[in-house]
Design an enzyme around this catalytic site. Structure first.
Site, mmCIF file in Angstrom:
data_model
loop_
_atom_site.group_PDB
_atom_site.id
_atom_site.type_symbol
_atom_site.label_atom_id
_atom_site.label_comp_id
_atom_site.label_asym_id
_atom_site.label_seq_id
_atom_site.Cartn_x
_atom_site.Cartn_y
_atom_site.Cartn_z
ATOM 1 N N ASP A 81 -1.173 28.635 -38.656
ATOM 2 C CA ASP A 81 -1.572 29.575 -37.614
ATOM 3 C C ASP A 81 -0.509 30.635 -37.353
ATOM 4 O OD1 ASP A 81 -0.060 27.377 -36.698
ATOM 5 O OD2 ASP A 81 -0.679 27.701 -34.628
ATOM 6 N N GLU A 139 -0.487 24.815 -34.805
ATOM 7 C CA GLU A 139 0.803 24.229 -34.415
ATOM 8 C C GLU A 139 1.353 24.899 -33.159
ATOM 9 O OE1 GLU A 139 4.890 23.864 -33.683
ATOM 10 O OE2 GLU A 139 4.124 25.725 -34.549
ATOM 11 N N GLU A 140 1.000 26.169 -32.966
ATOM 12 C CA GLU A 140 1.617 26.962 -31.905
ATOM 13 C C GLU A 140 1.024 26.719 -30.515
ATOM 14 O OE1 GLU A 140 4.204 28.689 -32.155
ATOM 15 O OE2 GLU A 140 4.450 29.343 -34.229
ATOM 16 N N HIS A 364 9.369 34.436 -33.663
ATOM 17 C CA HIS A 364 8.508 34.983 -32.610
ATOM 18 C C HIS A 364 8.921 36.405 -32.209
ATOM 19 C CE1 HIS A 364 6.771 30.842 -31.196
ATOM 20 N NE2 HIS A 364 7.109 30.824 -32.478
#
Length: 393
Positions: A81, A139-140, A364
């Site tokens: 993702d 996962e996020e 990020h």
């Protein structure tokens, strides 16, 4: 098959791995919405042959390479993702999906495991037992795809599990190894402080939720500095404080959110009560009320000693002792911990930082990228470790 021929197979696939990563980078998808990504992965795996494929959830894929003789079952996990970030890079394969970006390296994780699957699928006769490759969604975003896949049965019969994260803070050519606790439990707290609003010129007629909330924020830090063993890793960060919409009005309430990061499970269970004690005491002292929600995120990632030793050996055998970087734990979170509840596992970092290629931006960040030479490192480690555990000799 000799080591030399294994190296030849990896050499043949490494250009494809870069191409796959660049394609995925252009078409990122958010957690629980990885439809196009999962279909791309499924079709590539299907083209390799010798793999039993399934879709444990609508946006995940599992590939099983089953050998001709009984043996150990090794699971390898990669996440797929992306993040809700507008990319600011300028290379020719930037995201084509506005406001969505692979800003954490999951495009590389997926491509590395695809490369390993391509190589291993040509070595079926060498496999004793099974190599199970898990392409995970979400996962996020808690509760996370790892937990969902474990419930779907992807870890049934698995003897060991490994996973990797491309890591921009670590130099290219290095592999980060951590024994024991490696990544923290990322928990979330949300609260509303309820006072009594009114005119800013007449504060005595109000119960000032902003002033009370400010005291809450300040005193929450005492949990770390005065209520916790200074040798115990813990982070408490307030990340959101919202209240009011005018310069001359004291709002009736404020909203506060933040995160708590811990490595020790015992301490993790103590923190919610300590937060509530602080909030309750301050609000009662000033005649205000409160609502508090505490959400447990992923469990801490705790590496099994024997699996970590095996991974360190793999790094040394492939790249030499100088490639091993023994790292301290990080307070970031990862839902790889879900798999570690079912089998001993190791999670490791692959150095992807290189100032010459501008790949040292933090994860990020809207300009995050990787040194793509790191992709070959991941493929070789996945293949080597799979053969180390599941080789028929």
């Amino acid at each position: 098959m000799s080591v030399a021929s294994t190296e030849q197979l990896v050499e043949k696939v490494k250009t494809q791995v870069v191409e796959w990563r660049r394609y995925l980078h252009q078409y990122p998808e958010l957690s629980y919405h990885e439809e196009q990504t999962a279909q791309f992965v499924y079709e590539k795996l299907q083209s390799f042959g010798n793999l039993e494929l399934s879709r444990p959830t609508p946006t995940s894929v599992m590939a099983r390479l089953i050998g001709g003789k009984p043996g150990k079952v090794l699971a390898i996990r990669a996440d797929m993702d992306a993040l809700p970030i507008q990319e600011e890079n300028s290379f020719d394969f930037v995201s084509k999906n506005p406001g969505v970006m692979h800003a954490c390296g999951h495009d590389g994780h997926t491509s590395m495991l695809l490369g390993a699957a391509r190589v291993l699928s040509q070595m079926k006769e060498k496999i004793r037992g099974e190599v199970r490759m898990i392409f995970q969604h979400a996962e996020e975003l808690p509760p996370g795809g790892g937990e969902e896949l474990v419930r779907a049965g992807v870890m049934e019969g698995v003897d060991a599990v490994i996973g990797a994260h491309l890591w921009s803070p670590l130099a290219i050519g290095k592999v980060g190894i951590v024994y024991g606790p490696m990544m923290a439990a990322p928990d979330i707290f949300k609260m509303t402080i309820r006072g009594k609003g009114g005119h800013a010129a007449l504060p005595h007629q109000t119960v000032d939720s902003i002033a009370i909330g400010a005291q809450v924020v300040t005193n929450l830090q005492h949990i770390v500095s005065r209520c916790t063993d200074p040798l115990e890793p813990v982070v408490l960060s307030v990340t959101r404080f919202i209240g009011g919409n005018s310069h001359n009005v004291l709002p009736g309430s404020v909203e506060i959110e933040g995160t708590v990061r811990t490595l020790d499970t015992g301490l993790r269970e103590e923190i919610p009560g300590q937060i509530e004690r602080v909030v309750k005491g301050i609000t009662e002292a000033h005649g205000a009320g409160y609502e508090l929600e505490y959400v447990h995120g992923y469990r801490p990632v705790v590496n099994d000693r024997e699996m970590t030793r095996l991974m360190e050996e793999s790094v040394e055998e492939l790249f030499g002792k100088e490639a091993v970087a023994h790292l301290k734990p990080t307070m970031g979170g990862e839902d790889f911990s879900a798999y570690q509840q079912k089998a001993p596992g190791n999670f490791f970092f692959i150095g992807a930082g290189n100032p010459e290629k501008e790949s040292t931006y933090p994860h990020h960040h809207p300009r995050f990228t990787i040194d793509e030479d790191a992709l070959e490192t991941g493929v070789r480690l996945f293949v080597h470790t799979a053969l180390k555990m599941c080789s028929a000799g």
